[in-house]
Design a protein around this motif. Structure first.
Motif, short mmCIF file in Angstrom:
data_model
loop_
_atom_site.label_atom_id
_atom_site.label_comp_id
_atom_site.label_asym_id
_atom_site.label_seq_id
_atom_site.Cartn_x
_atom_site.Cartn_y
_atom_site.Cartn_z
N VAL A 71 0.82 -1.21 0.00
CA VAL A 71 0.00 0.00 0.00
C VAL A 71 0.86 1.26 0.00
N HIS A 72 2.00 1.21 0.69
CA HIS A 72 2.83 2.42 0.76
C HIS A 72 3.46 2.79 -0.59
N LEU A 73 3.42 1.87 -1.57
CA LEU A 73 3.95 2.16 -2.90
C LEU A 73 2.89 2.68 -3.86
N LEU A 74 1.63 2.68 -3.46
CA LEU A 74 0.57 3.21 -4.32
C LEU A 74 0.69 4.73 -4.41
N PRO A 75 0.43 5.31 -5.59
CA PRO A 75 0.67 6.74 -5.78
C PRO A 75 0.03 7.64 -4.72
N TYR A 76 -1.20 7.34 -4.31
CA TYR A 76 -1.86 8.19 -3.31
C TYR A 76 -1.05 8.26 -2.03
N TYR A 77 -0.58 7.11 -1.56
CA TYR A 77 0.15 7.09 -0.29
C TYR A 77 1.56 7.67 -0.44
N LYS A 78 2.17 7.49 -1.60
CA LYS A 78 3.48 8.11 -1.82
C LYS A 78 3.36 9.64 -1.86
N GLU A 79 2.28 10.12 -2.49
CA GLU A 79 2.08 11.57 -2.58
C GLU A 79 1.79 12.19 -1.22
N ASN A 80 1.07 11.46 -0.37
CA ASN A 80 0.65 12.02 0.91
C ASN A 80 1.60 11.72 2.07
N TYR A 81 2.40 10.65 1.93
CA TYR A 81 3.28 10.26 3.04
C TYR A 81 4.74 10.14 2.64
N GLY A 82 5.04 10.38 1.36
CA GLY A 82 6.42 10.33 0.91
C GLY A 82 6.92 8.92 0.69
N ASP A 83 8.17 8.82 0.26
CA ASP A 83 8.78 7.51 0.01
C ASP A 83 9.07 6.82 1.34
N GLN A 84 8.63 5.57 1.45
CA GLN A 84 8.89 4.77 2.64
C GLN A 84 9.44 3.42 2.20
N SER A 85 10.17 2.78 3.06
CA SER A 85 10.76 1.49 2.72
C SER A 85 10.43 0.45 3.79
N PHE A 86 9.86 -0.67 3.34
CA PHE A 86 9.59 -1.82 4.21
C PHE A 86 10.14 -3.04 3.49
N PRO A 87 11.39 -3.39 3.77
CA PRO A 87 12.11 -4.40 2.97
C PRO A 87 11.41 -5.75 2.87
N ASN A 88 10.87 -6.24 3.97
CA ASN A 88 10.22 -7.55 3.92
C ASN A 88 9.01 -7.53 2.99
N SER A 89 8.23 -6.46 3.07
CA SER A 89 7.04 -6.33 2.22
C SER A 89 7.43 -6.20 0.75
N GLU A 90 8.46 -5.42 0.48
CA GLU A 90 8.86 -5.18 -0.91
C GLU A 90 9.51 -6.41 -1.52
N THR A 91 10.29 -7.16 -0.74
CA THR A 91 10.88 -8.40 -1.24
C THR A 91 9.79 -9.41 -1.55
N TYR A 92 8.85 -9.53 -0.62
CA TYR A 92 7.72 -10.45 -0.86
C TYR A 92 6.97 -10.06 -2.13
N TYR A 93 6.63 -8.78 -2.26
CA TYR A 93 5.87 -8.32 -3.43
C TYR A 93 6.59 -8.62 -4.73
N SER A 94 7.90 -8.52 -4.76
CA SER A 94 8.65 -8.71 -6.00
C SER A 94 8.62 -10.16 -6.48
N ARG A 95 8.17 -11.08 -5.60
CA ARG A 95 8.27 -12.51 -5.93
C ARG A 95 6.94 -13.26 -5.85
N CYS A 96 5.86 -12.62 -5.36
CA CYS A 96 4.65 -13.37 -5.01
C CYS A 96 3.71 -13.58 -6.20
N LEU A 97 3.01 -14.69 -6.17
CA LEU A 97 2.01 -15.02 -7.17
C LEU A 97 0.98 -15.95 -6.53
#
Length: 382
Positions: free
Chosen positions: A331-357
């Motif tokens: 959710v933190h990578l969706l444009p609305y949240y990036k625009e309102n809360y800035g760039d954030q990093s959650f490594p576990n979530s982002e690693t999971y997202y890059s590989r999940c199906l």
């Protein structure tokens, strides 16, 4: 092979008859089918009260309102969820903060949550919205310890896990949505969910005061209950006591939901059979299976794998009429949240997202269809 989606509803003649009966009754909305569905759903999850609403997002919104979310209120949730888990806070003018997931369970990590709480002044946060992801139940006992320590409330987003449960520190079975640790829980009846009513949602709670408030909030903030009126001019009289919404679930959909509810345990049993077959068939492939089969209370809404070739596999399966899905874009990578809360990093979530199906997972998935999915996965990996 006909198209195989990642999830779909199963409607049988019993469901159709239930809807026809509702259509033939005196009430299409605000009638007895609503209360009947609410009462039986509450029994199913083990809560005292249940309130049927128009969808899962409406359920989240009303929960946030009932717990006093407004401008200046800060709430914590997970990045790995559908946007509604965070949006409900924004609807009320509150602010959303994310904490990373546990890479093993893929659910909100209580350690990360406590780190976030301690990074802010005392009293900064008001609540937590954990999500039972893919059917895996969050251990709410651990979050309850945090809420007791820091004076917070809990909304359990249990859309993926009706019928699921975890075991607490005393080995007691704690059902998702039963209210043992959370103030409120919500469910969805979207067609890909365990209980398909077309659309619809449910809020469960053990708090009578909140329950009464939810009944008003889903109907414009209006009550006709004589015990709640400031005045009484007659049987026709009602009062709008606060600003509410039209979030009612009609009798037609409640009738379908209650019919589906009767088959819910059978559906979970079939989902578990599908998960076990995937586990065994895919164990030698270069992928990570995320069924968490060792957890007996898993409700198996999704069967998630992780692969370093996600895009290639997704496209290959699509050409074979197998339509997988990705759950979820953090959710933190969706444009609305990036625009309102800035760039954030959650490594576990982002690693999971890059590989999940998410592979096809639903009770009406046939043996032939699952064998075809497995065959195509093995073909892809050679």
């Amino acid at each position: 092979m006909m198209p195989i989606p990642y999830g779909r509803q199963h409607i049988d003649q019993e469901d159709i008859n239930a809807v026809i009966k509702a259509l033939s009754s005196d009430y299409l909305t605000q009638g007895p089918a609503v209360q009947s569905f609410e009462e039986n759903f509450a029994k199913y999850v083990g809560s005292k009260y249940a309130v049927a609403v128009s969808n899962g997002t409406a359920a989240l919104h009303l929960c946030a309102l009932a717990l006093g979310v407004k401008p200046g209120v800060n709430v914590i949730t997970t990045p790995i969820t559908f946007a509604a888990s965070a949006n409900c806070v924004r609807y009320c003018g509150g602010d959303v903060y994310f904490a990373d997931i546990d890479p093993e369970t893929l659910t909100l990590d209580p350690v990360k949550v406590e780190e976030l709480i301690l990074s802010k002044p005392e009293g900064y946060f008001s609540g937590i919205i954990p999500v039972d992801f893919a059917g895996f139940p969050v251990n709410l006992e651990k979050f309850k310890e945090l809420t007791n320590r820091y004076n917070l409330w809990i909304i359990e987003d249990a859309c993926h896990a009706p019928g699921g449960y975890f075991r607490d520190s005393t080995d007691l079975k704690i059902k998702c949505g039963g209210g043992s640790f959370a103030n409120l829980a919500i469910f969805s009846f979207h067609p890909v969910k365990h209980i398909a009513a077309g659309e619809g949602g449910m809020i469960t709670t053990n708090d009578e005061k909140i329950y009464r408030q939810l009944l008003k909030l889903r109907t414009h903030g209006i009550t006709k209950n004589p015990n709640e009126l400031n005045e009484n001019h007659g049987g026709w009289y009602y009062e709008m006591q606060e600003l509410g919404y039209n979030y009612r679930m009609p009798d037609i959909l409640c009738a379908l939901g209650e019919s589906q509810l009767k088959k819910a345990d059978e559906g979970i049993k079939r989902r578990r059979e599908i998960a076990i077959k995937y586990d065994e068939a895919l164990k030698d492939l270069p992928i990570t299976c995320r069924s968490n089969r060792s957890e007996s209370g898993h409700a198996y809404h999704l069967y998630v794998i992780e692969t370093d070739q996600r895009l290639e596999l997704y496209e290959f399966l699509k050409t074979s009429n197998i339509y997988c899905q990705v759950h979820y874009i953090p959710v933190h990578l969706l444009p609305y949240y990036k625009e309102n809360y800035g760039d954030q990093s959650f490594p576990n979530s982002e690693t999971y997202y890059s590989r999940c199906l998410s592979l096809p997972m639903y009770p009406s998935l046939s043996e032939e269809e699952q064998d075809y999915v497995i065959m195509k996965l093995k073909e892809f990996y050679g």
